[in-house]
Design an enzyme around this catalytic site. Structure first.
Site, PDB file in Angstrom:
ATOM      1  N   ASP A 228     -12.013   7.064   4.114  1.00 57.53           N
ATOM      2  CA  ASP A 228     -10.811   6.737   4.876  1.00 57.53           C
ATOM      3  C   ASP A 228     -10.507   5.244   4.831  1.00 57.53           C
ATOM      4  OD1 ASP A 228      -8.582   7.337   6.410  1.00 57.53           O
ATOM      5  OD2 ASP A 228      -9.635   7.139   8.323  1.00 57.53           O
TER       6      ASP A 228
ATOM      7  N   LYS B  84      -9.957  12.448   8.887  1.00 60.64           N
ATOM      8  CA  LYS B  84      -9.477  11.932  10.171  1.00 60.64           C
ATOM      9  C   LYS B  84      -9.488  13.039  11.221  1.00 60.64           C
ATOM     10  CE  LYS B  84      -6.115   8.627   8.214  1.00 60.64           C
ATOM     11  NZ  LYS B  84      -6.627   7.385   8.806  1.00 60.64           N
TER      12      LYS B  84
ATOM     13  N   ARG C  96      -7.664  -0.425   0.916  1.00 61.09           N
ATOM     14  CA  ARG C  96      -8.181  -1.681   0.347  1.00 61.09           C
ATOM     15  C   ARG C  96      -8.629  -1.491  -1.104  1.00 61.09           C
ATOM     16  NH1 ARG C  96     -12.529  -1.621   5.048  1.00 61.09           N
ATOM     17  NH2 ARG C  96     -10.710  -0.575   5.942  1.00 61.09           N
TER      18      ARG C  96
ATOM     19  N   LYS D  41       0.853  -1.202   0.000  1.00 62.02           N
ATOM     20  CA  LYS D  41       0.000   0.000   0.000  1.00 62.02           C
ATOM     21  C   LYS D  41       0.883   1.245   0.000  1.00 62.02           C
ATOM     22  CE  LYS D  41      -3.165   2.545   3.042  1.00 62.02           C
ATOM     23  NZ  LYS D  41      -3.840   2.534   4.370  1.00 62.02           N
TER      24      LYS D  41
ATOM     25  N   ASP E  79       1.785   6.083   6.002  1.00 53.63           N
ATOM     26  CA  ASP E  79       0.767   5.179   5.470  1.00 53.63           C
ATOM     27  C   ASP E  79       1.248   4.448   4.214  1.00 53.63           C
ATOM     28  OD1 ASP E  79      -1.713   4.036   5.951  1.00 53.63           O
ATOM     29  OD2 ASP E  79      -2.786   5.430   4.645  1.00 53.63           O
TER      30      ASP E  79
ATOM     31  N   GLU F 159      -9.499   3.700   2.181  1.00 52.44           N
ATOM     32  CA  GLU F 159      -9.022   3.817   0.804  1.00 52.44           C
ATOM     33  C   GLU F 159      -7.965   2.789   0.427  1.00 52.44           C
ATOM     34  OE1 GLU F 159      -5.630   4.951   2.845  1.00 52.44           O
ATOM     35  OE2 GLU F 159      -7.697   5.539   3.284  1.00 52.44           O
TER      36      GLU F 159
END
Length: 510
Positions: free
Chosen positions: A351, A281, A355, A269, A292, A353
């Site tokens: 949020d 968030k 996946r 990812k 992330d 996102e």
């Protein structure tokens, strides 16, 4: 960092800034040590400063040094160390050497270590020592006006206390090479993950990937937003649509055998910053959301290590990279998007996102001929609620495949815990208006998020590794520093190296 290995017998005294002596509890009482050191260590033990317990490290200045003015005493407990204990001990030793600003470290290896009577064979011991020293030497880059310059450890001399045979020497050298490669790969992932979001955008991540591919002569491609649209990667495009930094799909291929077969896809990812998008968030903690893309950093670092080690295995790496930002043109809750697979997705929460972009990447991995898929992602806060920052959560459609990853994780010391995949969890992803919904509520959220990704594996053996809790630490622990940990890099490499060594046990049919 340069590693030099030699037997003590018949060689000149080592020269360096700091020396490390590995001392057991029995030796801390004076047993089996040279007379001059026995007296010093007994004195420290009597004062309660050093007793040789496992993991204990003590820095001892020497008034009349024969070679080094400072000695690091490293406790090995009862003396029967496994790889995790030795790796951790060497990481602590490296940190002590860093505090001393040493350029050269001499590590005195006990005669029993790596021999037939020890708990570890030579190759395992060499790997654990090199891996621990490299991991423990890592420091996060600073962006300050004034910085004290210290380049870190430059040379490590590993000195065996006994003469060894040629076969054992070669095993030591192979283990050191492997441990150094794994440690440096984890440090590369740490560097990339720690890079602030304004200094690492999706296109910047693509540049870093191309540099690695070119360094090792590996074929690579980067799809820009126009090519993503032509191919139909609606998930990745939707997530990246709200950012001025457009998304990218990054692919690197490593072919270690004569035929492109039994290829393993490693997918990371690559959300280079995650605001949550329209489903914004909370402000508290958002400053660390540059991390992330830790999954992307992990798989990219694996490719760099494969380029160094050249095992006989086939791997295709894919990174869907994007920024998840709120904007007038950002994707919204209630939208329905079409993924590369043709599946439609109802957006419940922007949020969730990661996946979505991984779904497109898994479909693309199938097009590249992958027979097995592993994805690594900072996917859910829910996994941290279950496992904290201690273990990575796993979801799979193939228990035997997961068991192979778990074996690798035990070798690396990176803990993984399987999450349940009950049919009831999959039912929560059912949408009334699309093929899938991208969020299913709080309950079982780590499992449902993983199962969403698994839909795009379409029956191929697949393992999802949720590193949301383990990718970034608030304080130093074990071999990991504060900040990015590079988690799963060494586990993936252990798995791939074992697959290369035992290809019949790791074919797509097993």
């Amino acid at each position: 960092m340069i590693f030099e290995w030699s037997s003590e017998a018949g060689t000149a005294p080592p020269q360096g800034d700091v020396r490390c002596l590995i001392i057991s509890e029995a030796q801390a009482q004076g047993e089996g040590l040279a007379a001059d050191w026995a007296a010093r260590v007994r004195l420290l033990s009597a004062a309660g400063l050093f007793s040789g317990k496992q993991g204990q490290v003590y820095v001892l200045p020497v008034m009349d040094p024969p070679e080094q003015p400072v000695v690091i005493l490293a406790g090995c407990g009862k003396g029967q160390m496994g790889m995790p204990e030795l790796r951790q001990l060497m990481a602590q030793t490296a940190r002590a050497a860093y505090r001393l600003k040493a350029a050269t470290l001499v590590v005195q290896i006990p005669a029993a270590l790596g021999g037939p009577a020890g708990a570890l064979m030579a190759e395992q011991a060499g790997q654990a020592i090199a891996e621990g020293l490299v991991l423990g030497s890592y420091r996060r880059r600073q962006y300050k006006l004034e910085q004290a310059f210290y380049a870190g450890l430059d040379t490590v001399q590993l000195r065996m206390e006994r003469k060894s045979e040629a076969a054992e020497e070669e095993a030591w050298r192979q283990g050191i090479k492997r441990g150094q490669a794994l440690g440096e790969a984890a440090n590369l992932a740490r560097d990339l993950t720690n890079r602030p979001g304004n200094l690492l955008t999706p296109s910047g991540l693509a540049v870093a990937a191309i540099e690695i591919a070119e360094r090792h002569g590996l074929p690579a491609e980067v799809l820009d937003e126009r090519e993503l649209e032509l191919k139909g990667m609606g998930g990745l495009l939707a997530v990246g649509h709200g950012s001025v930094n457009p998304p990218r799909m990054i692919v690197i291929r490593y072919q270690g055998t004569s035929q492109w077969e039994n290829a393993v896809a490693i997918v990371g990812k690559g959300i280079t910053f995650d605001t949550g998008g329209i489903s914004l968030k909370r402000a508290a903690g958002m400053e660390s959301m540059f991390s992330d893309m830790a999954g992307a950093a992990a798989v990219l670092a694996v490719m760099d290590a494969l380029g160094h080690l050249r095992p006989k295995v086939n791997v295709v790496m894919l990174i869907p990279a994007a920024e998840n930002m709120p904007a007038a043109n950002a994707f919204k809750p209630g939208d329905i998007i079409t993924s590369l697979s043709g599946r439609t997705i109802e957006i419940i929460n922007t949020d969730a996102e990661g996946r979505i972009i991984l779904g497109d990447a898994l479909t693309y991995a199938r097009q590249w001929g992958a027979q097995r898929i592993i994805d690594v992602a900072t996917l859910t806060g829910a996994v941290a609620s279950i496992l904290g920052d201690v273990a990575t959560g796993a979801v799979t459609n193939d228990q035997a495949f997961l068991e192979e990853i778990l074996v690798a994780s035990r070798l690396s010391g990176e803990q993984i815990w399987p999450l349940p995949v009950y049919p009831e969890f999959r039912e929560l992803l059912t949408s009334e208006v699309a093929d899938l919904r991208n969020a299913a509520g709080r309950y079982g959220a780590a499992s449902t998020a993983g199962l969403f990704i698994g839909e795009f594996a379409e029956g191929l053996p697949w393992v999802h590794l949720d590193i949301a809790g383990t990718a970034f630490l608030s304080a130093e622990r074990g071999v990991n520093p504060k900040g990015a940990t590079g988690v799963m890099v060494r586990t993936l490499l252990e798995y791939l190296l074992r697959a290369a060594a035992e290809p019949d046990n790791f074919s797509a049919e097993t």
